[in-house]
Design a protein around this motif. Sequence first.
Motif, short mmCIF file in Angstrom:
data_model
loop_
_atom_site.label_atom_id
_atom_site.label_comp_id
_atom_site.label_asym_id
_atom_site.label_seq_id
_atom_site.Cartn_x
_atom_site.Cartn_y
_atom_site.Cartn_z
N PRO A 53 61.59 64.59 -39.52
CA PRO A 53 62.48 63.55 -38.99
C PRO A 53 61.80 62.19 -38.84
O PRO A 53 62.46 61.15 -38.91
N HIS A 54 60.49 62.18 -38.66
CA HIS A 54 59.78 60.90 -38.51
C HIS A 54 59.70 60.14 -39.82
O HIS A 54 59.37 58.94 -39.83
N SER A 55 59.99 60.81 -40.93
CA SER A 55 59.93 60.13 -42.23
C SER A 55 61.28 59.55 -42.65
O SER A 55 61.37 58.89 -43.68
N TRP A 56 62.32 59.80 -41.86
CA TRP A 56 63.64 59.31 -42.23
C TRP A 56 63.70 57.78 -42.19
O TRP A 56 63.19 57.15 -41.26
N SER A 57 64.34 57.20 -43.19
CA SER A 57 64.65 55.76 -43.16
C SER A 57 66.14 55.53 -43.39
O SER A 57 66.70 54.54 -42.95
N HIS A 58 66.76 56.46 -44.10
CA HIS A 58 68.20 56.38 -44.39
C HIS A 58 68.75 57.80 -44.44
O HIS A 58 68.16 58.68 -45.05
N LEU A 59 69.89 58.00 -43.75
CA LEU A 59 70.53 59.31 -43.75
C LEU A 59 72.03 59.15 -44.01
O LEU A 59 72.63 58.19 -43.52
N ARG A 60 72.58 60.08 -44.73
CA ARG A 60 74.04 60.19 -44.83
C ARG A 60 74.47 61.31 -43.90
O ARG A 60 73.96 62.42 -44.00
N VAL A 61 75.40 61.00 -42.99
CA VAL A 61 75.76 61.94 -41.93
C VAL A 61 77.27 62.06 -41.82
O VAL A 61 77.99 61.04 -41.77
N ALA A 62 77.78 63.27 -41.79
CA ALA A 62 79.20 63.51 -41.55
C ALA A 62 79.42 63.68 -40.05
O ALA A 62 78.71 64.45 -39.40
N THR A 63 80.40 62.98 -39.50
CA THR A 63 80.64 63.04 -38.06
C THR A 63 81.97 62.43 -37.71
O THR A 63 82.53 61.64 -38.48
N LYS A 64 82.50 62.79 -36.55
CA LYS A 64 83.65 62.05 -36.02
C LYS A 64 83.20 61.08 -34.93
O LYS A 64 84.02 60.49 -34.25
N TYR A 65 81.88 60.91 -34.82
CA TYR A 65 81.30 59.97 -33.85
C TYR A 65 80.41 58.96 -34.57
O TYR A 65 79.19 58.91 -34.34
N PRO A 66 80.97 58.11 -35.44
CA PRO A 66 80.12 57.19 -36.21
C PRO A 66 79.36 56.18 -35.36
O PRO A 66 78.21 55.86 -35.66
N GLU A 67 79.97 55.69 -34.29
CA GLU A 67 79.28 54.69 -33.46
C GLU A 67 78.10 55.31 -32.72
O GLU A 67 77.01 54.75 -32.68
N VAL A 68 78.31 56.47 -32.11
CA VAL A 68 77.22 57.15 -31.42
C VAL A 68 76.11 57.50 -32.40
O VAL A 68 74.92 57.33 -32.12
N THR A 69 76.50 57.97 -33.57
CA THR A 69 75.52 58.37 -34.59
C THR A 69 74.68 57.18 -35.04
O THR A 69 73.45 57.27 -35.12
N ARG A 70 75.34 56.07 -35.34
CA ARG A 70 74.59 54.88 -35.78
C ARG A 70 73.62 54.42 -34.71
O ARG A 70 72.46 54.08 -35.01
N ARG A 71 74.08 54.38 -33.46
CA ARG A 71 73.20 53.93 -32.37
C ARG A 71 72.02 54.87 -32.19
O ARG A 71 70.88 54.43 -31.97
N HIS A 72 72.30 56.17 -32.26
CA HIS A 72 71.24 57.16 -32.07
C HIS A 72 70.12 56.96 -33.08
O HIS A 72 68.93 56.94 -32.73
N PHE A 73 70.47 56.82 -34.35
CA PHE A 73 69.45 56.69 -35.38
C PHE A 73 68.85 55.28 -35.42
O PHE A 73 67.67 55.11 -35.72
N ALA A 74 69.65 54.26 -35.10
CA ALA A 74 69.14 52.88 -35.11
C ALA A 74 68.03 52.69 -34.09
O ALA A 74 67.12 51.86 -34.30
N GLU A 75 68.09 53.43 -32.98
CA GLU A 75 67.06 53.31 -31.95
C GLU A 75 65.67 53.66 -32.46
O GLU A 75 64.67 53.25 -31.89
N ARG A 76 65.61 54.41 -33.55
CA ARG A 76 64.31 54.75 -34.15
C ARG A 76 64.14 54.17 -35.54
O ARG A 76 63.30 54.61 -36.32
N GLY A 77 64.97 53.14 -35.84
CA GLY A 77 64.82 52.42 -37.10
C GLY A 77 65.36 53.13 -38.32
O GLY A 77 64.98 52.81 -39.45
N VAL A 78 66.27 54.09 -38.11
CA VAL A 78 66.86 54.83 -39.22
C VAL A 78 68.27 54.33 -39.46
O VAL A 78 69.07 54.21 -38.52
N GLN A 79 68.60 54.02 -40.70
CA GLN A 79 69.95 53.58 -41.05
C GLN A 79 70.81 54.80 -41.35
O GLN A 79 70.49 55.60 -42.24
N ALA A 80 71.90 54.95 -40.60
CA ALA A 80 72.78 56.10 -40.79
C ALA A 80 74.05 55.67 -41.52
O ALA A 80 74.78 54.81 -41.05
N GLU A 81 74.28 56.24 -42.68
CA GLU A 81 75.54 56.05 -43.41
C GLU A 81 76.49 57.15 -42.97
O GLU A 81 76.29 58.32 -43.30
#
Length: 258
Positions: free
Chosen positions: A143-171
Amino acid sequence: MSAEPQALQTRHDTRAEAPGTPVGTPVGALAGPLIMALPNGRILGEFMPLLQRIGVVPEPAFSDPASRQLRFRTSDPALDLIRVRSFDVATFVAFGAAQLGVAGNDVLMEFDYSEIYAPLDLDIGHCHMAVAAPEEWAGHEDPHSWSHLRVATKYPEVTRRHFAERGVQAECIKLNGAMELAPLLGVCRHIVDLVQTGATLRANGLIEIEHIADVTSRLIVNRAALKTRPEEVGGWIERFRALIEWPDRLRAAGAAGD
């Protein structure tokens, strides 16, 4: 208690619009009973015993699966109920159509409505939000190597914030259900969803790899309604607070007597 409480039999409808009411004024802003928005599904089943313990019983149509009714009277003339999808509870309360509601903090985190105040954890609807992936992949990625992830979810805002806090871009791919199918069918490798027992993840070859947040259901209120109808809205908050805190008070009283 009879199937049709006397309060329902004798109550008069006080919801007619007053003369001169501006078009578009939310129903909840008019004089009459407060409206509580409740979510369909598991949370509703856990909440109804709480409502009954404070002496509120909905009219029979509320529990009639054949009924197409959307708004329901209760044994308390000061309260009506509406039953909607879980995400819609927050919207109805935020826009003042309902003055009270029950919503999981997953929904509150996703929408982050400034118009909503959540004064009380009802201690129901326990689960957590997590990141999950196919079990065969989980042991081969860092997980520390992630820079970009594609994620399926019904919580896109929570998901983006969660990954953005560690510098990961969540699509984020927005789905409203059956999230576990996305990795199975090659849509993406990761999902963010609520987990209660983990049985659905395991049944579909997925494993939880990150915890995002613990989730419970909260009593929520419209901030404007709390200001304009403080005694009514505040009274319901205190009734539920007394119910939720009663076991703690009993334990404290028992400890004091030891």
